[in-house]
Motif scaffolding. Sequence first.
Motif, short mmCIF file in Angstrom:
data_model
loop_
_atom_site.label_atom_id
_atom_site.label_comp_id
_atom_site.label_asym_id
_atom_site.label_seq_id
_atom_site.Cartn_x
_atom_site.Cartn_y
_atom_site.Cartn_z
N CYS A 150 0.87 -1.21 0.01
CA CYS A 150 -0.03 0.04 -0.14
C CYS A 150 0.78 1.35 0.01
N GLN B 99 -4.31 2.72 3.53
CA GLN B 99 -4.74 1.29 3.46
C GLN B 99 -6.00 0.79 2.30
N ARG C 188 -8.00 -1.12 8.75
CA ARG C 188 -6.65 -1.17 9.41
C ARG C 188 -6.56 -2.52 10.25
N LEU D 150 -4.98 -5.30 8.20
CA LEU D 150 -3.15 -5.23 8.03
C LEU D 150 -2.56 -5.71 9.59
#
Length: 123
Positions: A44, A54, A85, A88
Motif C-alpha cells: 500500500c 490502506q 486497518r 493489516l
Amino acid sequence: AGLARLDPGTATVALLAADLPLLTPAAVAELRGALDGSTAGVACYVDGDGRRQQLCAVWRVSALRSALDRLAAERGGTVDGAPVRGLLAGTTVREVSWSGSGPPPWFDCDTDEDVRRVEEWTR
C-alpha cells in the motif's frame, strides 16, 4: 464472500476506496510490482507523513483470506463494520512511496471542495 468468486488462479486483488478519482492503472501496477519478489501480503502507498493508505492497496489473495479469517475470529465470526486497518494487523505490509508526479493516487473526494481540487488538478 466476494473472494470465493475469484478465479482459482487469481493471485492478487486490489482493495480500493470508491472515491479515488486520481487513481490510475499505472499506480495500481506500481503496487502490484511492489509485491513481486517480496514476502509481503499487501502493498500500500504511504503518504508524506508515513501514514498507510490502506484503501489504496494490492493484496495477495492468500494473505487477504487469512486476514479476513483472523479478523472474523477476533470479532465473533463477522467482519461487518470492521475498520480496514484491522486487516493489516498481523499482515506483512510493503509500504510504497508515490514515485509519480502530481497529486497522489490515494487522494479521496469526501467533500465538494475535494472534487473542485481534483477538477483543477486535472485541467
